[in-house]
Design a protein around this motif. Structure first.
Motif, mmCIF file in Angstrom:
data_model
loop_
_atom_site.group_PDB
_atom_site.id
_atom_site.type_symbol
_atom_site.label_atom_id
_atom_site.label_comp_id
_atom_site.label_asym_id
_atom_site.label_seq_id
_atom_site.Cartn_x
_atom_site.Cartn_y
_atom_site.Cartn_z
ATOM 1 N N TRP A 30 30.544 53.399 51.529
ATOM 2 C CA TRP A 30 31.194 52.569 50.515
ATOM 3 C C TRP A 30 32.614 52.215 50.922
ATOM 4 O O TRP A 30 33.050 51.076 50.778
ATOM 5 N N SER A 31 33.326 53.220 51.462
ATOM 6 C CA SER A 31 34.709 52.982 51.887
ATOM 7 C C SER A 31 34.766 51.970 53.022
ATOM 8 O O SER A 31 35.624 51.090 53.047
ATOM 9 N N TRP A 34 34.042 48.565 51.540
ATOM 10 C CA TRP A 34 35.205 48.074 50.781
ATOM 11 C C TRP A 34 36.292 47.589 51.740
ATOM 12 O O TRP A 34 36.903 46.538 51.526
ATOM 13 N N TYR A 69 40.774 49.942 45.321
ATOM 14 C CA TYR A 69 39.709 50.852 45.783
ATOM 15 C C TYR A 69 39.489 51.942 44.738
ATOM 16 O O TYR A 69 40.450 52.449 44.159
ATOM 17 N N PRO A 70 38.241 52.336 44.403
ATOM 18 C CA PRO A 70 37.013 51.969 45.126
ATOM 19 C C PRO A 70 36.140 50.922 44.435
ATOM 20 O O PRO A 70 35.183 50.446 45.022
ATOM 21 N N TRP A 71 36.430 50.575 43.152
ATOM 22 C CA TRP A 71 35.463 49.789 42.389
ATOM 23 C C TRP A 71 35.807 48.305 42.284
ATOM 24 O O TRP A 71 34.994 47.526 41.782
ATOM 25 N N ARG A 72 36.965 47.901 42.708
ATOM 26 C CA ARG A 72 37.349 46.506 42.534
ATOM 27 C C ARG A 72 38.281 46.072 43.656
ATOM 28 O O ARG A 72 38.796 46.895 44.420
ATOM 29 N N TYR A 73 38.497 44.773 43.726
ATOM 30 C CA TYR A 73 39.526 44.187 44.585
ATOM 31 C C TYR A 73 40.613 43.618 43.678
ATOM 32 O O TYR A 73 40.323 42.887 42.736
ATOM 33 N N LEU A 100 35.441 42.804 40.374
ATOM 34 C CA LEU A 100 34.692 44.021 40.649
ATOM 35 C C LEU A 100 33.916 43.869 41.955
ATOM 36 O O LEU A 100 33.405 42.787 42.265
ATOM 37 N N VAL A 101 33.812 44.959 42.714
ATOM 38 C CA VAL A 101 33.134 44.911 44.010
ATOM 39 C C VAL A 101 31.694 44.453 43.844
ATOM 40 O O VAL A 101 31.178 43.661 44.636
ATOM 41 N N TYR A 102 31.021 44.926 42.783
ATOM 42 C CA TYR A 102 29.616 44.599 42.596
ATOM 43 C C TYR A 102 29.418 43.294 41.826
ATOM 44 O O TYR A 102 28.285 42.897 41.545
#
Length: 349
Positions: A30-31, A34, A69-73, A100-102
């Motif tokens: 995930w890291s 990202w 990090y970790p769930w969004r930009y 959001l990343v997803y």
């Protein structure tokens, strides 16, 4: 300790180690994903700044950071400025964009006050402050899907060499989206509540305004097409529906609706139906703007007093209806010429 007890603990320990290893792999993956996304995003920002530069506009951003990090930009830019070849400058105190990343196709933006603009060739400068300024933009792989902008307590000051004006309101909103009812059409909405102009202190009632436009065959606008290109792509005439235009002052309302077209020179043509509800209240509201015993006010008062409701407005209230003809930007009401609407874009631009 018996051999059976030791054998029972060994599988449990092995499962714990496997679970720990799995978590480490997931976190590392995930890291890495990202970080890769952050690199792609940074490259896209550099590319966009470069395109602005190629078009003659230098865009600078002080202390540009990409985090979340970790769930969004989360992109933060302090003191965003632009300067074009004509010397026109604009600046915003700061801009933050979050996705959001997803779900990277939904971007939330927030601007930090103030915003300023300077147009030296026109001799005009202005500054806009606000309490909050937020926007939401939804994208697809090909175009914008929906845009919503809400600004609370905007306060605009504009000045030139001869005068200075201040306009403020409680809230301003703008919305843009594909029409849910008409294929390939785009709906645009604008509203402003509690509008006040400092230069009109006698106008004690604040103004509320609403505008709803529908551009038929306007879907390419959401993909970045300019208005003139869209007009030409539609054979030189782009249909535009004025679903609602309304100004409310006290208990009175002045509105309009109808169908228009935009030609290749940017000029509007069509017929609108203007509506006026409770004209007496509007006359009382605007009376302080005229000098005492004003002949102009007497003419307006006599004209409106002679008219009777002939229809209803969109609220269903009795309204005076007045047809307005627009011919290549020239506005006529019966045999009376009211003036000309400037072209929406320069011919040949």
């Amino acid at each position: 300790m018996s051999s059976d007890t030791a054998a029972g603990k060994t599988p449990s320990k092995r499962k714990y180690l496997l679970l720990t290893g799995f978590i480490i792999i997931v976190v590392a993956g995930w890291s890495g994903a990202w970080a890769y996304g952050r690199t792609v995003l940074a490259d896209q920002l550099d590319l966009q700044f470069g395109r602005f530069s190629e078009q003659g506009t230098e865009v600078t951003c002080n202390d540009l950071t990409i985090g979340g990090y970790p769930w969004r930009y989360e992109i933060r830019c302090d003191d965003l400025k632009s300067l074009d070849l004509s010397g026109s400058e604009s600046a915003v105190g700061g801009l933050t964009a979050v996705a959001l990343v997803y779900n990277p196709w939904h971007v939330i933006l927030e601007a930090a006050t103030p915003a300023a603009v300077s147009l030296p060739l026109a001799g005009v400068s202005g500054e806009l402050t606000w309490e909050t300024a937020r926007a939401s933009a939804r994208y697809s792989t090909e175009a914008l899907g929906k845009v919503d902008v809400v600004v609370t307590r905007p306060d605009l000051r504009v000045q030139n060499l001869a005068a200075e004006a201040r306009v403020l309101s409680e809230k301003a909103e703008f919305h843009l989206r594909p029409s849910p009812e008409t294929t390939d059409a785009v709906d645009g909405f604008f509203s402003i509540d509690g509008l006040m102009v400092d230069q009109l202190p006698s106008l004690t009632n604040p103004v509320d305004a609403r505008l709803h436009l529908q551009v038929l065959n306007g879907a390419p606008l959401l993909s970045g097409a300019d208005l003139r290109s869209l007009v030409l792509a539609n054979g030189g005439e782009l249909p535009v529906r004025l679903v609602l235009a309304e100004v409310a002052l006290g208990a009175s309302r002045f509105g309009g609706r109808g169908d228009l077209t935009v030609n290749g020179a940017g000029a509007l043509s069509g017929t609108l139906t203007l509506t006026l509800v409770q004209p007496d209240d509007m006359l009382n509201s605007i009376r302080p703007l005229f000098p005492p015993d004003s002949n102009e006010f007497s003419i307006v008062e006599s004209l409106l007093s002679s008219l009777q409701p002939t229809g209803t407005d969109h609220h269903g209230d009795p309204a005076i209806e007045i047809p307005l003809l627009i011919d290549n930007g020239l506005m006529r009401m019966g045999f009376v010429t009211l003036g000309r609407i400037p072209p929406l874009f320069p011919a040949g631009s």
